[in-house]
Scaffold this motif. Structure first.
Motif, PDB file in Angstrom:
ATOM      1  N   VAL A 147      10.685  -5.042   6.935  1.00  0.00           N
ATOM      2  CA  VAL A 147       9.787  -3.872   6.617  1.00  0.00           C
ATOM      3  C   VAL A 147      10.046  -2.785   7.443  1.00  0.00           C
ATOM      4  O   VAL A 147       9.948  -3.004   8.795  1.00  0.00           O
ATOM      5  CB  VAL A 147       8.130  -4.264   6.433  1.00  0.00           C
ATOM      6  CG1 VAL A 147       7.390  -2.982   6.184  1.00  0.00           C
ATOM      7  CG2 VAL A 147       7.938  -5.242   5.767  1.00  0.00           C
ATOM      8  N   LEU A 148      10.487  -1.790   7.016  1.00  0.00           N
ATOM      9  CA  LEU A 148      10.665  -0.540   7.892  1.00  0.00           C
ATOM     10  C   LEU A 148       9.794   0.443   7.781  1.00  0.00           C
ATOM     11  O   LEU A 148       9.415   1.184   6.471  1.00  0.00           O
ATOM     12  CB  LEU A 148      12.232  -0.016   7.592  1.00  0.00           C
ATOM     13  CG  LEU A 148      12.657   1.073   8.339  1.00  0.00           C
ATOM     14  CD1 LEU A 148      12.714   0.874   9.926  1.00  0.00           C
ATOM     15  CD2 LEU A 148      14.254   1.663   7.886  1.00  0.00           C
ATOM     16  N   HIS A 149       8.855   0.748   8.672  1.00  0.00           N
ATOM     17  CA  HIS A 149       7.587   1.822   8.660  1.00  0.00           C
ATOM     18  C   HIS A 149       8.211   2.975   9.082  1.00  0.00           C
ATOM     19  O   HIS A 149       8.262   2.805  10.540  1.00  0.00           O
ATOM     20  CB  HIS A 149       6.444   1.182   9.213  1.00  0.00           C
ATOM     21  CG  HIS A 149       5.396   1.820   8.870  1.00  0.00           C
ATOM     22  ND1 HIS A 149       4.108   1.423   9.109  1.00  0.00           N
ATOM     23  CD2 HIS A 149       5.137   3.119   8.236  1.00  0.00           C
ATOM     24  CE1 HIS A 149       3.085   2.637   8.681  1.00  0.00           C
ATOM     25  NE2 HIS A 149       3.748   3.433   8.310  1.00  0.00           N
ATOM     26  N   ASP A 170      13.916  -4.604   3.158  1.00  0.00           N
ATOM     27  CA  ASP A 170      13.394  -5.153   2.151  1.00  0.00           C
ATOM     28  C   ASP A 170      12.343  -4.297   1.407  1.00  0.00           C
ATOM     29  O   ASP A 170      12.105  -3.871   0.320  1.00  0.00           O
ATOM     30  CB  ASP A 170      12.833  -6.564   2.227  1.00  0.00           C
ATOM     31  CG  ASP A 170      13.641  -7.809   2.746  1.00  0.00           C
ATOM     32  OD1 ASP A 170      14.144  -7.916   1.734  1.00  0.00           O
ATOM     33  OD2 ASP A 170      13.936  -7.942   3.646  1.00  0.00           O
ATOM     34  N   VAL A 171      11.589  -3.620   2.341  1.00  0.00           N
ATOM     35  CA  VAL A 171      10.479  -2.828   2.144  1.00  0.00           C
ATOM     36  C   VAL A 171      10.681  -1.619   3.093  1.00  0.00           C
ATOM     37  O   VAL A 171      10.733  -1.772   4.177  1.00  0.00           O
ATOM     38  CB  VAL A 171       9.112  -3.401   2.154  1.00  0.00           C
ATOM     39  CG1 VAL A 171       7.935  -2.362   1.956  1.00  0.00           C
ATOM     40  CG2 VAL A 171       8.943  -4.676   1.298  1.00  0.00           C
ATOM     41  N   ILE A 172      10.543  -0.496   2.387  1.00  0.00           N
ATOM     42  CA  ILE A 172      10.470   0.977   3.181  1.00  0.00           C
ATOM     43  C   ILE A 172       8.858   1.528   3.180  1.00  0.00           C
ATOM     44  O   ILE A 172       8.482   1.733   1.843  1.00  0.00           O
ATOM     45  CB  ILE A 172      11.575   2.028   2.925  1.00  0.00           C
ATOM     46  CG1 ILE A 172      12.917   1.445   3.310  1.00  0.00           C
ATOM     47  CG2 ILE A 172      11.279   3.252   3.467  1.00  0.00           C
ATOM     48  CD1 ILE A 172      14.194   2.438   2.986  1.00  0.00           C
ATOM     49  N   VAL A 173       8.379   1.712   4.083  1.00  0.00           N
ATOM     50  CA  VAL A 173       6.851   2.336   4.166  1.00  0.00           C
ATOM     51  C   VAL A 173       7.121   3.817   4.564  1.00  0.00           C
ATOM     52  O   VAL A 173       7.451   3.954   5.574  1.00  0.00           O
ATOM     53  CB  VAL A 173       6.060   1.488   4.842  1.00  0.00           C
ATOM     54  CG1 VAL A 173       4.563   2.142   4.742  1.00  0.00           C
ATOM     55  CG2 VAL A 173       5.876   0.121   4.348  1.00  0.00           C
ATOM     56  N   LEU A 214       4.701   4.491  -0.769  1.00  0.00           N
ATOM     57  CA  LEU A 214       4.309   5.688  -0.298  1.00  0.00           C
ATOM     58  C   LEU A 214       2.852   5.617  -0.016  1.00  0.00           C
ATOM     59  O   LEU A 214       1.879   5.419  -0.861  1.00  0.00           O
ATOM     60  CB  LEU A 214       4.474   6.825  -1.228  1.00  0.00           C
ATOM     61  CG  LEU A 214       4.136   7.837  -0.854  1.00  0.00           C
ATOM     62  CD1 LEU A 214       4.658   8.639   0.522  1.00  0.00           C
ATOM     63  CD2 LEU A 214       4.521   9.241  -2.194  1.00  0.00           C
ATOM     64  N   SER A 215       2.265   5.645   1.219  1.00  0.00           N
ATOM     65  CA  SER A 215       1.068   4.885   1.433  1.00  0.00           C
ATOM     66  C   SER A 215       0.175   6.171   2.210  1.00  0.00           C
ATOM     67  O   SER A 215       0.769   6.856   2.989  1.00  0.00           O
ATOM     68  CB  SER A 215       1.051   3.860   2.433  1.00  0.00           C
ATOM     69  OG  SER A 215      -0.300   3.426   2.979  1.00  0.00           O
ATOM     70  N   TRP A 216      -1.038   6.227   1.854  1.00  0.00           N
ATOM     71  CA  TRP A 216      -2.135   7.104   2.300  1.00  0.00           C
ATOM     72  C   TRP A 216      -3.309   6.531   3.104  1.00  0.00           C
ATOM     73  O   TRP A 216      -4.149   6.943   3.312  1.00  0.00           O
ATOM     74  CB  TRP A 216      -2.654   8.337   1.361  1.00  0.00           C
ATOM     75  CG  TRP A 216      -1.437   9.049   0.731  1.00  0.00           C
ATOM     76  CD1 TRP A 216      -1.056  10.121   1.034  1.00  0.00           C
ATOM     77  CD2 TRP A 216      -0.825   8.878  -0.354  1.00  0.00           C
ATOM     78  NE1 TRP A 216      -0.244  10.755   0.345  1.00  0.00           N
ATOM     79  CE2 TRP A 216      -0.141   9.955  -0.604  1.00  0.00           C
ATOM     80  CE3 TRP A 216      -0.967   7.932  -1.692  1.00  0.00           C
ATOM     81  CZ2 TRP A 216       0.817  10.110  -1.831  1.00  0.00           C
ATOM     82  CZ3 TRP A 216      -0.324   7.875  -2.625  1.00  0.00           C
ATOM     83  CH2 TRP A 216       0.794   8.992  -2.741  1.00  0.00           C
TER      84      TRP A 216
END
Length: 315
Positions: A147-149, A170-173, A214-216
């Motif tokens: 996971v790349l944040h 695998d996941v981009i945040v 895409l997180s808030w």
């Protein structure tokens, strides 16, 4: 185990009278205490100085049951700090920027050599570019769920990891603020687009192996995934009231991200093989969990003092 790589620091709040509150923090720390509150082993890979702030963060992580064996303490360095005063924010990276690619590779190798089963690696960009890219490379070379944040450092520096690294995750945040900088970095025109279009545009441009989030934080999220049946998209609503100023909630976004990833990797089914509806449901639970942090002085405090409030089905 979930290995949390990135900044380890303190959050410093100063009011108009000059009264100061210091709380252990940092994205990597928040990932780890959240994972522990949700029943998963967690380790932190980062860097602190030999000072009171570094000791406070290490004590908090140990209290939560996190593995701190891969945290590097360097003489001559000062533990990093985020300062919040009169509505302004500034960062002193301190020891975070002293974490090297060798530190990252040696720490991860030591965990694997010790027989640790690594279920996921979460990397944030509160560390040097070389260190974060070393983490990405190691994870992919060893077949680890990555996971790349993408963090707020991009706002100041207008840079991210090299674009060729994005498809390795695998996941981009990414949050809304960093999303705008990422779009600029990739030469994308996203002016005036809504969250759904922004998330899909960034997903197509970065090409993660499975998902872009895409997180808030407590403000909700937009998710795009790829699977055998094609691209799937969904939106998760906010868990806080409209009177809240979401970006003031330090650590809520990191808590939501860690909770989601923790639940995804628990159980026998790989994240990308779960039913999309279940993936979205877990994301909704994670956004709700993030709101727990609003009742505490800091996200680490919430996870350590009230882990029962983080409880939710894990299979």
């Amino acid at each position: 185990m979930i290995v949390c790589i990135g900044d380890v620091m303190v959050d410093v709040f100063r009011d108009e009278e000059g009264t100061e509150r210091r709380h252990p923090g940092g994205k990597a720390s928040i990932y780890a205490v959240t994972a522990r509150a949700l029943g998963s082993p967690a380790a932190v890979l980062g860097c602190v100085g030999p000072d009171k702030d570094g000791a406070a963060v290490m004590d908090a992580l140990r209290t939560a049951g996190a593995d701190v064996s891969t945290i590097v303490e360097l003489e001559g360095e000062t533990t990093g700090a985020d300062f919040f005063e009169a509505g302004d924010w500034r960062m002193e990276r301190g020891a975070n920027w002293a974490l090297t690619a060798d530190h990252v590779q040696e720490g991860l190798a030591a965990l694997l050599a010790g027989g640790t089963r690594i279920d996921a690696v979460i990397v944030n960009q509160g560390i040097s570019l070389e260190a974060s890219q070393a983490a990405v490379t190691f994870a992919r070379d060893n077949g680890l769920f990555l996971v790349l944040h993408l963090g707020p450092e991009a706002i100041e520096e207008r840079r991210k990891v090299a674009p060729e690294f994005y498809p390795l995750a695998d996941v981009i945040v990414v949050s809304q603020r960093e999303a705008d900088v990422l779009a600029e970095h990739l030469g994308l025109d996203t002016e005036g687009v809504d969250g759904a279009e922004l998330a899909r545009t960034l997903f197509d441009a970065t090409g993660p192996r499975w998902a872009l989030l895409l997180s808030w934080g407590v403000g909700g999220a937009r998710l795009v995934t790829r699977g055998a049946d094609g691209i799937a998209e969904a939106e998760v609503p906010a868990s806080s009231g409209p009177d809240h100023v979401v970006e003031n909630y330090i650590g809520a976004n990191d808590t939501a991200v860690s909770a989601w990833i923790t639940w995804l990797v628990q159980g026998a089914v790989a994240p990308a093989e779960r039913e999309f509806g279940e993936v979205v449901e877990l994301l909704g639970r994670a956004v709700t969990v993030a709101a727990v942090t609003l009742d505490h002085p800091g996200p680490l405090t919430a996870a350590i003092d009230a882990p029962e409030r983080f409880a939710a089905p894990r299979d």
